[in-house]
Design a protein around this motif. Sequence first.
Motif, PDB file in Angstrom:
ATOM      1  N   UNK A 373       5.169  -5.762   1.950  1.00  0.00           N
ATOM      2  CA  UNK A 373       4.885  -4.653   1.027  1.00  0.00           C
ATOM      3  C   UNK A 373       5.995  -3.591   1.101  1.00  0.00           C
ATOM      4  N   UNK A 374       6.468  -3.352   2.320  1.00  0.00           N
ATOM      5  CA  UNK A 374       7.548  -2.352   2.481  1.00  0.00           C
ATOM      6  C   UNK A 374       8.762  -2.770   1.657  1.00  0.00           C
ATOM      7  N   UNK A 375       9.047  -4.064   1.718  1.00  0.00           N
ATOM      8  CA  UNK A 375      10.255  -4.516   1.016  1.00  0.00           C
ATOM      9  C   UNK A 375      10.092  -4.337  -0.504  1.00  0.00           C
ATOM     10  N   UNK A 376       8.882  -4.617  -1.016  1.00  0.00           N
ATOM     11  CA  UNK A 376       8.634  -4.402  -2.471  1.00  0.00           C
ATOM     12  C   UNK A 376       8.786  -2.921  -2.817  1.00  0.00           C
ATOM     13  N   UNK A 377       8.154  -2.085  -2.016  1.00  0.00           N
ATOM     14  CA  UNK A 377       8.138  -0.645  -2.266  1.00  0.00           C
ATOM     15  C   UNK A 377       9.563  -0.081  -2.243  1.00  0.00           C
ATOM     16  N   UNK A 378      10.351  -0.491  -1.228  1.00  0.00           N
ATOM     17  CA  UNK A 378      11.710   0.039  -1.099  1.00  0.00           C
ATOM     18  C   UNK A 378      12.571  -0.374  -2.296  1.00  0.00           C
ATOM     19  N   UNK A 379      12.334  -1.594  -2.694  1.00  0.00           N
ATOM     20  CA  UNK A 379      13.057  -2.111  -3.849  1.00  0.00           C
ATOM     21  C   UNK A 379      12.808  -1.241  -5.089  1.00  0.00           C
ATOM     22  N   UNK A 380      11.525  -0.958  -5.320  1.00  0.00           N
ATOM     23  CA  UNK A 380      11.152  -0.141  -6.487  1.00  0.00           C
ATOM     24  C   UNK A 380      11.716   1.274  -6.338  1.00  0.00           C
ATOM     25  N   UNK A 381      11.598   1.751  -5.133  1.00  0.00           N
ATOM     26  CA  UNK A 381      12.046   3.139  -4.852  1.00  0.00           C
ATOM     27  C   UNK A 381      13.527   3.305  -5.159  1.00  0.00           C
ATOM     28  N   UNK A 382      14.346   2.296  -4.721  1.00  0.00           N
ATOM     29  CA  UNK A 382      15.791   2.430  -4.929  1.00  0.00           C
ATOM     30  C   UNK A 382      16.137   2.389  -6.424  1.00  0.00           C
ATOM     31  N   UNK A 383      15.388   1.626  -7.188  1.00  0.00           N
ATOM     32  CA  UNK A 383      15.607   1.628  -8.659  1.00  0.00           C
ATOM     33  C   UNK A 383      15.253   2.997  -9.241  1.00  0.00           C
ATOM     34  N   UNK A 384      14.151   3.556  -8.718  1.00  0.00           N
ATOM     35  CA  UNK A 384      13.679   4.851  -9.246  1.00  0.00           C
ATOM     36  C   UNK A 384      14.682   5.969  -9.000  1.00  0.00           C
TER      37      UNK A 384
END
Length: 406
Positions: A373-384
């Motif tokens: 889940x952390x990896x998904x979240x970080x991925x989204x965060x960096x795009x944001x």
Amino acid sequence: MEKCLYDGKVLYAYQVLRDFEFEQKIRKCQTLTCCDCGASVFFRHGKQRAECFAHRHKEKCRYGDYCKKQSDIFKFIQRQLAPIMEKIATKHGFQLEEDVVIIQDHYTAFVIKTSSKKYAVDIIDYAATSSTLEKRKNLYEEQGYLYLQITVDKDVEEKPFSEREMAYFPVKFILNKSLNNTAIVIDEVQRKWSIYILDKTDLSEGVSGNPSWLENDTLAMPISIDEIDINSSGFYSLDSYKAYLDFCTQRKNRRESWFKAEHDHKNRQRKLAEESCKLAELVTQATMQQRETDEKAEIRRIHKLSGGYVGTKVRGEYEIFTLEQIATNRPSRNWLNEYTQQDFESYISEMQQFKYFGARMLFAKMCFITPMEISILLNLWSTLKTSDPQTADAIEFLMCKAGIHF
Ligand SMILES: [Zn+2]
């Protein structure tokens, strides 16, 4: 009187005028006698009065009394019909008689017959009642006669009418009880002849209301009296019979178009209903969309003023939570399922709309988060961070508070 005895034979008044010399002879004749009482009668014909015979002296005579009681219209009809009946009789080889006693106490205006077929023709004026007609029909039938009538009416119908509305009983009686449902009618005042023919076909099945083609079941048309003839069913005229067939066809056609129109009308109604249903749905959708847009704008406005995330409306006021408040409220245990990319995206989208619920759910997840889940979240965060730095910062703040290290 229509007839008398001359040289031992029946002589009719209308026959006298055909030959001038014969008329002169009959006018002077002293040996004419009454068919009933045998008393002496004479021929008379004036400007006022139609040709007829009369007793020379006042006699007590049943036939004389009967003739005296006749109405003017009755006499007129009998006089008009005499040559017509004679023509019909000659054409079909019938024998013709006038004023014949077939049933007791009644003179039948015309009788035409062969050895195999017998017709009794009555003239029906206002003196006839419904029970008289019923009684006569039965008596004639007992004697083997087919009962035909010529009727007088106050006003003749000029266009198709409803038999049910025909108030004058004799005509109604003939339309329903004669074999060919045909009535020959004369207008009492104008002395115009008409023929009525009832179409007895039942066209009412499946029809609601009383459309005019259903209601008007009787053809009415003027005729010239010398058109009429007699067949095994009764009076008819060639022209009127053709018109009657057309009338029946027209009724059937109008019935078909009526059904078609009804069908089309129902279809149109159904389509209209469907369309208005769709329209109502569209209006509801538009209203909901508008409400959503208004709500979003309101929440954005509140966020701009307060910097907080907006919760539910309580007593007309939105609840507002700062990120600090959201991060303070840590869940005591892991009560959430594993989040997919979609779950994260959906809560992030709520945060982008400054909604408290999205932020709170993300923070709760952050407190008990798996490496996946952390990896998904970080991925989204960096795009944001490029597309929506403000939300990226807010998420970063929550991650720090939750203890996620990156
Ligand atoms: Zn007499």
